[in-house]
Motif scaffolding. Structure first.
Motif, PDB file in Angstrom:
ATOM      1  N   GLU A 206       0.856  -1.186   0.000  1.00 36.56           N
ATOM      2  CA  GLU A 206       0.000   0.000   0.000  1.00 36.56           C
ATOM      3  C   GLU A 206       0.890   1.235   0.000  1.00 36.56           C
ATOM      4  O   GLU A 206       1.710   1.438   0.892  1.00 36.56           O
ATOM      5  CB  GLU A 206      -0.913   0.004   1.218  1.00 36.56           C
ATOM      6  CG  GLU A 206      -1.909  -1.155   1.225  1.00 36.56           C
ATOM      7  CD  GLU A 206      -2.854  -1.077   2.410  1.00 36.56           C
ATOM      8  OE1 GLU A 206      -3.651  -0.125   2.460  1.00 36.56           O
ATOM      9  OE2 GLU A 206      -2.762  -1.958   3.278  1.00 36.56           O
ATOM     10  N   GLN A 208       0.172   4.704  -0.097  1.00 34.63           N
ATOM     11  CA  GLN A 208      -0.086   5.944   0.638  1.00 34.63           C
ATOM     12  C   GLN A 208       0.520   5.969   2.038  1.00 34.63           C
ATOM     13  O   GLN A 208       1.218   6.922   2.391  1.00 34.63           O
ATOM     14  CB  GLN A 208      -1.596   6.195   0.702  1.00 34.63           C
ATOM     15  CG  GLN A 208      -1.954   7.634   1.010  1.00 34.63           C
ATOM     16  CD  GLN A 208      -2.426   7.808   2.440  1.00 34.63           C
ATOM     17  OE1 GLN A 208      -2.388   6.862   3.223  1.00 34.63           O
ATOM     18  NE2 GLN A 208      -2.845   9.013   2.778  1.00 34.63           N
ATOM     19  N   LEU A 211       4.362   6.345   1.755  1.00 33.62           N
ATOM     20  CA  LEU A 211       4.803   7.706   1.435  1.00 33.62           C
ATOM     21  C   LEU A 211       4.654   8.635   2.629  1.00 33.62           C
ATOM     22  O   LEU A 211       5.482   9.541   2.834  1.00 33.62           O
ATOM     23  CB  LEU A 211       4.009   8.240   0.237  1.00 33.62           C
ATOM     24  CG  LEU A 211       4.244   7.516  -1.089  1.00 33.62           C
ATOM     25  CD1 LEU A 211       3.349   8.100  -2.171  1.00 33.62           C
ATOM     26  CD2 LEU A 211       5.705   7.601  -1.509  1.00 33.62           C
ATOM     27  N   GLU A 212       3.620   8.449   3.414  1.00 37.98           N
ATOM     28  CA  GLU A 212       3.433   9.281   4.609  1.00 37.98           C
ATOM     29  C   GLU A 212       4.565   9.040   5.603  1.00 37.98           C
ATOM     30  O   GLU A 212       5.045   9.975   6.253  1.00 37.98           O
ATOM     31  CB  GLU A 212       2.079   8.985   5.252  1.00 37.98           C
ATOM     32  CG  GLU A 212       0.871   9.405   4.414  1.00 37.98           C
ATOM     33  CD  GLU A 212       0.723  10.914   4.325  1.00 37.98           C
ATOM     34  OE1 GLU A 212       1.444  11.638   5.033  1.00 37.98           O
ATOM     35  OE2 GLU A 212      -0.131  11.375   3.536  1.00 37.98           O
ATOM     36  N   VAL A 228       2.200  15.283   0.071  1.00 36.30           N
ATOM     37  CA  VAL A 228       2.013  13.945  -0.491  1.00 36.30           C
ATOM     38  C   VAL A 228       0.638  13.876  -1.124  1.00 36.30           C
ATOM     39  O   VAL A 228      -0.373  14.222  -0.490  1.00 36.30           O
ATOM     40  CB  VAL A 228       2.141  12.852   0.589  1.00 36.30           C
ATOM     41  CG1 VAL A 228       1.852  11.469  -0.008  1.00 36.30           C
ATOM     42  CG2 VAL A 228       3.532  12.872   1.212  1.00 36.30           C
ATOM     43  N   SER A 229       0.575  13.431  -2.374  1.00 33.19           N
ATOM     44  CA  SER A 229      -0.692  13.269  -3.071  1.00 33.19           C
ATOM     45  C   SER A 229      -0.773  11.851  -3.611  1.00 33.19           C
ATOM     46  O   SER A 229      -0.132  11.501  -4.609  1.00 33.19           O
ATOM     47  CB  SER A 229      -0.798  14.283  -4.227  1.00 33.19           C
ATOM     48  OG  SER A 229      -1.990  14.086  -4.952  1.00 33.19           O
ATOM     49  N   CYS A 230      -1.564  11.021  -2.910  1.00 35.69           N
ATOM     50  CA  CYS A 230      -1.693   9.614  -3.290  1.00 35.69           C
ATOM     51  C   CYS A 230      -3.019   9.082  -2.768  1.00 35.69           C
ATOM     52  O   CYS A 230      -3.336   9.253  -1.585  1.00 35.69           O
ATOM     53  CB  CYS A 230      -0.541   8.796  -2.716  1.00 35.69           C
ATOM     54  SG  CYS A 230      -0.632   7.019  -3.058  1.00 35.69           S
ATOM     55  N   ALA A 231      -3.793   8.449  -3.632  1.00 38.83           N
ATOM     56  CA  ALA A 231      -5.069   7.859  -3.209  1.00 38.83           C
ATOM     57  C   ALA A 231      -4.813   6.716  -2.233  1.00 38.83           C
ATOM     58  O   ALA A 231      -3.787   6.035  -2.306  1.00 38.83           O
ATOM     59  CB  ALA A 231      -5.835   7.357  -4.428  1.00 38.83           C
ATOM     60  N   ARG A 232      -5.752   6.482  -1.336  1.00 43.30           N
ATOM     61  CA  ARG A 232      -5.558   5.494  -0.276  1.00 43.30           C
ATOM     62  C   ARG A 232      -5.534   4.068  -0.807  1.00 43.30           C
ATOM     63  O   ARG A 232      -4.963   3.181  -0.175  1.00 43.30           O
ATOM     64  CB  ARG A 232      -6.658   5.634   0.776  1.00 43.30           C
ATOM     65  CG  ARG A 232      -6.634   6.954   1.530  1.00 43.30           C
ATOM     66  CD  ARG A 232      -7.664   6.963   2.642  1.00 43.30           C
ATOM     67  NE  ARG A 232      -7.418   5.932   3.617  1.00 43.30           N
ATOM     68  CZ  ARG A 232      -6.605   6.063   4.662  1.00 43.30           C
ATOM     69  NH1 ARG A 232      -5.939   7.204   4.841  1.00 43.30           N
ATOM     70  NH2 ARG A 232      -6.443   5.083   5.523  1.00 43.30           N
ATOM     71  N   ASP A 233      -6.160   3.826  -1.958  1.00 42.67           N
ATOM     72  CA  ASP A 233      -6.265   2.451  -2.442  1.00 42.67           C
ATOM     73  C   ASP A 233      -5.183   2.079  -3.463  1.00 42.67           C
ATOM     74  O   ASP A 233      -5.242   1.022  -4.083  1.00 42.67           O
ATOM     75  CB  ASP A 233      -7.645   2.213  -3.063  1.00 42.67           C
ATOM     76  CG  ASP A 233      -7.919   3.147  -4.236  1.00 42.67           C
ATOM     77  OD1 ASP A 233      -7.155   4.114  -4.425  1.00 42.67           O
ATOM     78  OD2 ASP A 233      -8.906   2.915  -4.953  1.00 42.67           O
TER      79      ASP A 233
END
Length: 352
Positions: A206, A208, A211-212, A228-233
């Protein structure tokens, strides 16, 4: 090798350092660590063998094993001037040996110690991989070890008597111990990959939360935003530890050279079952022709401030990305910042 989450920070540091010492002790290269006074601070058995009887006691002056080459003068030069490149030269082995030896060193950077590596000439894959590991380890482990040392010194200087300051420094030590554990595991894995002893285990990761975690560990300059720009899925097929290590290197590199503006980590689909993680900054950018050569070891961007880095971070990031089946590319223009693009195989998260 990673320590348990609730293990005390000092114990975790000691355990990781012991693991590294055991590994260095088994290397075929001689490894000598010296301080600014050229006193020996650590040495492995191979160094004793390759120096052919020279005295290599802890705390003793660095000796001169070879008449035709001054090891002390070579070590002294590592401490003088900006540490932009590790030097290498060759001297003939004594004692009737049929070949020669190589001597090279890694400058101290932000520490007060330099590393000397002595190896017999040879072109085998395993020998080259071991040398690469020593270089990576010496470069990557400096930052967490320096941070831990600074925090311990602050505690000894009186911060331990202030409950708020004590907790702040202990939290910092704990974070850096965790980073040290991850670095050690990543470097050991890369060493095994290089020698062909192990293939990385690939899993569905996963992206997101990974990256966090990377962003949370990076310190930017005042006024520089990190987003950070990333969808959770979003998921990828990779080795989580190695991927986090590679992306962490890219973001830390961006933070090092970005003095104002922002750093963005953006994930987008690239089609054909792949996606791209872009790390973009508003730093000084790079001259034309530098983007490819920066993947070589000990090569830094032209015009960058002296003393900032060794020119290893991008080389290690590129090696790590390739180890998990991805690719890394750079795009940059002078004055317009730099974008690092990591292309990975996308995955699918199955639930239920």
């Amino acid at each position: 090798m990673s320590a348990a989450p609730d293990e005390p920070a000092p114990r975790r540091t000691v355990d990781e350092l012991r693991s590294l010492r055991r590994l260095v002790a088994r290397l075929s290269q001689g490894v000598i660590e010296v301080d600014r006074d050229l006193l020996i601070r650590s040495v492995n058995p191979s160094a004793v063998r390759l120096c052919r009887g020279a005295r290599l006691g802890l705390g003793e002056p660095l000796p001169e094993p070879w008449a035709a080459f001054s090891l002390r003068e070579y070590a002294r030069r590592l401490f003088s001037g900006p540490p932009t490149r590790a030097a290498e030269l060759r001297v003939q082995a004594g004692g009737g040996g049929s070949g020669g030896i190589s001597v090279w060193g890694l400058p101290p950077g932000g520490t007060d110690r330099a590393v000397l590596v002595i190896e017999e000439r040879g072109g085998g894959r395993r020998e080259a991989a071991e040398r690469e590991f020593v270089t990576n380890a010496a470069h990557e482990l400096r930052n967490p070890l320096t941070a831990i040392t600074v925090s311990v010194e602050a505690l000894k200087a009186g911060a331990k008597d202030d409950p708020e300051a004590r907790e702040r420094f202990l939290d910092h030590i704990d974070r850096e111990c965790g980073r040290l554990a991850r670095l050690t595991e990543a470097l050991l894995t890369l060493a095994r990959l290089d020698t062909g002893e192990q293939e990385p285990r690939l899993d569905v990761v996963e992206l997101q939360p990974l990256l966090e975690r990377v962003a949370a560990r990076v310190t930017t300059r005042p006024g520089v935003a990190l987003e950070v720009s990333c969808a959770r899925d979003v998921v990828v097929v990779a080795n989580s530890m190695l991927l986090e290590h590679a992306l962490g290197n890219l973001v830390e590199n961006a933070a090092r050279y970005t003095r104002e503006g922002r750093i963005e980590i953006v994930v987008a689909s690239a089609g054909s079952g792949t996606l791209v993680v872009e790390v973009s900054d508003t730093g000084p950018g790079l001259p034309a022709g530098d983007t490819d050569r920066l993947f070589q070891r000990f090569v830094r961007g032209r015009g960058l401030p002296a003393g900032e880095g060794f020119g290893l971070g991008l080389a290690i990031a590129n090696q790590t990305v390739r180890a998990v089946g991805g690719t890394l590319a750079l795009e940059s223009r002078p004055g317009a910042g730099t974008t690092a693009r990591v292309t990975l195989r996308s995955g699918k998260l199955v639930t239920g």
